[in-house]
Design an enzyme around this catalytic site. Structure first.
Site, short mmCIF file in Angstrom:
data_model
loop_
_atom_site.label_atom_id
_atom_site.label_comp_id
_atom_site.label_asym_id
_atom_site.label_seq_id
_atom_site.Cartn_x
_atom_site.Cartn_y
_atom_site.Cartn_z
CG HIS A 207 -1.94 -1.06 1.23
ND1 HIS A 207 -2.77 -1.32 0.15
CD2 HIS A 207 -2.25 -2.00 2.18
CE1 HIS A 207 -3.55 -2.35 0.44
NE2 HIS A 207 -3.25 -2.78 1.65
CG HIS A 246 -6.40 -5.47 1.60
ND1 HIS A 246 -6.06 -6.52 2.43
CD2 HIS A 246 -7.44 -4.83 2.22
CE1 HIS A 246 -6.84 -6.51 3.50
NE2 HIS A 246 -7.69 -5.50 3.39
CG ASP A 324 -4.94 -10.20 3.17
OD1 ASP A 324 -4.63 -10.97 2.23
OD2 ASP A 324 -4.76 -8.98 3.13
#
Length: 397
Positions: A207, A246, A324
């Site tokens: 990120h 993500h 995740d």
């Protein structure tokens, strides 16, 4: 006295002043325009070499920093390309528990591997911590300076109480562990080129980009790893396979419109970071909705890898292997089984092995205590299938 001054500032006097100001402004603007034209003209004729394009200067400085870095260690053949240091783990007066991420995950992975006799702890490679000069290869000076404010770090790692602590403590307890993991990711590319594969038991801060952090990611280790590989390994084509739940908006921003980097990102579009701008720079977008199960996920992965192989021929793969996606993960919202994680990792490593492409694996996200066990089991499976050599000479099962 003041009434007289006001009365004098009327009519023709005011108009003359306005004309003078406007004329002066126009003259300055014209002078600047003529100067820029003259400078460009002289630059083209070679008489003003100091006016070289700024981006060339920046690229030269980046290259110099990479070549002078001490992160590319010479690793003895007695070590396996599994990278970890006890400095990875974060312990900050218990405050780290306020975030769902298991900040001791990295050490627990290695303890499981050692306990299960997958690897001898003495064979693990310990990296150096990335310095400021190393980080400036990708990061801006302004961004690194912002990390000297505890409040900014608190927002990035999503633990508000960190803002209350002296920054020297935040640097030691939070950012130094991250910088050590950055050193591990950068070194992993060198080891992968030499041995065919490398696993950094940390890293995968996807990120973070050069000018901004977020989502528990303070440094752009993936972008740094790739830029080091461009210069030090003479590599010109890199594929990022990002299978964290993500979206990897950090590296997508850093390599926007860079044809040397192909990004395959398989992510849940209904969760953080919702970075629609960065999505424009994904070469191959595979969206998996909340609730996606193991069979459907692995089917989509098979299809995606086939398309990627047709579209791009990389010299290095950076595999962001977040866990995740596990069933029960509070942030990923997917329903992939532990065995599904092992099969996923096996598919990616087999994809690389069949094409003789060096591969770097990073452990990235994963917000359940069970993640460490699942990752260790997956690495053991890769060893059992002879997709990696952990020095144990384990037979294929």
């Amino acid at each position: 006295m003041s009434n007289r001054v006001i009365s004098m500032w009327t009519g023709s006097t005011r108009n003359r002043v306005i004309v003078i100001v406007l004329t002066f402004a126009a003259t300055v603007k014209l002078s600047h325009s003529l100067y820029r034209k003259l400078r460009r003209s002289r630059t083209r004729s070679g008489t003003m070499s100091f006016a070289a394009p700024p981006e060339n200067d920046a690229e030269s400085l980046r290259r110099s920093r990479i070549l002078s870095s001490k992160l590319y260690l010479d690793v003895p053949s007695s070590k396996v390309p599994l990278i970890y240091s006890s400095t990875y783990d974060i312990a900050f007066l218990g405050i780290e528990k306020l975030h769902p991420f298991d900040s001791a995950k990295w050490g627990r992975i290695c303890r499981f591997l050692s306990m299960d006799d997958v690897v001898d702890k003495n064979w693990i490679v310990e990296p150096k911590e990335a310095t400021k000069e190393d980080l400036l290869v990708v990061h801006t000076e302004a961004y690194l300076n912002s990390l000297k404010k505890s409040a900014d770090v608190a927002m990035i790692i999503e633990v508000p109480p960190v803002a209350l602590f002296p920054n020297c403590l935040v640097q030691q307890k939070v950012l130094s562990p991250f910088r050590n993991q950055v050193g591990g990711t950068i070194l992993a590319a060198k080891l992968a080129k030499e041995r065919g594969w490398a696993i950094n038991v940390g890293g995968g801060f996807h990120h973070c980009c050069g000018g901004k952090g977020g989502g528990f990611c303070a440094y752009a280790d993936i972008s740094l790893c790739i830029h080091f590989a461009f210069v030090r390994l003479n590599i010109s084509r890199v594929m990022i396979i990002d299978l964290d739940a993500h979206q990897g908006n950090g590296h997508e921003t850093d390599f926007a419109n860079d044809s040397r980097v192909y990004i395959l990102d398989m992510y849940n579009p209904g969760i953080y970071p919702f970075d629609y701008e960065a999505r424009r720079f994904i070469d191959q977008r595979v969206e998996v909705a909340s609730g996606t199960t193991t069979a459907e996920y692995l089917r989509k992965l098979d299809e995606a890898l086939e398309v990627a192989a047709h579209n791009f021929s990389p010299e290095l793969i950076v595999y962001n292997a977040g866990t995740d996606i596990l069933d029960g993960d509070p942030l990923g919202r997917l329903k992939i089984s532990p065995d599904g994680i092992s099969r996923r990792d096996e598919k990616v490593f087999r994809f690389a092995r069949e094409r003789n492409i060096p591969i770097v694996m990073l452990t990235s996200g994963g917000y359940m205590k069970s993640s460490a066990r699942v990752i260790a089991d997956s690495i053991a499976n890769l060893s059992n299938k002879s997709l990696i050599d952990m020095g144990r000479n384990v037979e294929v099962t």
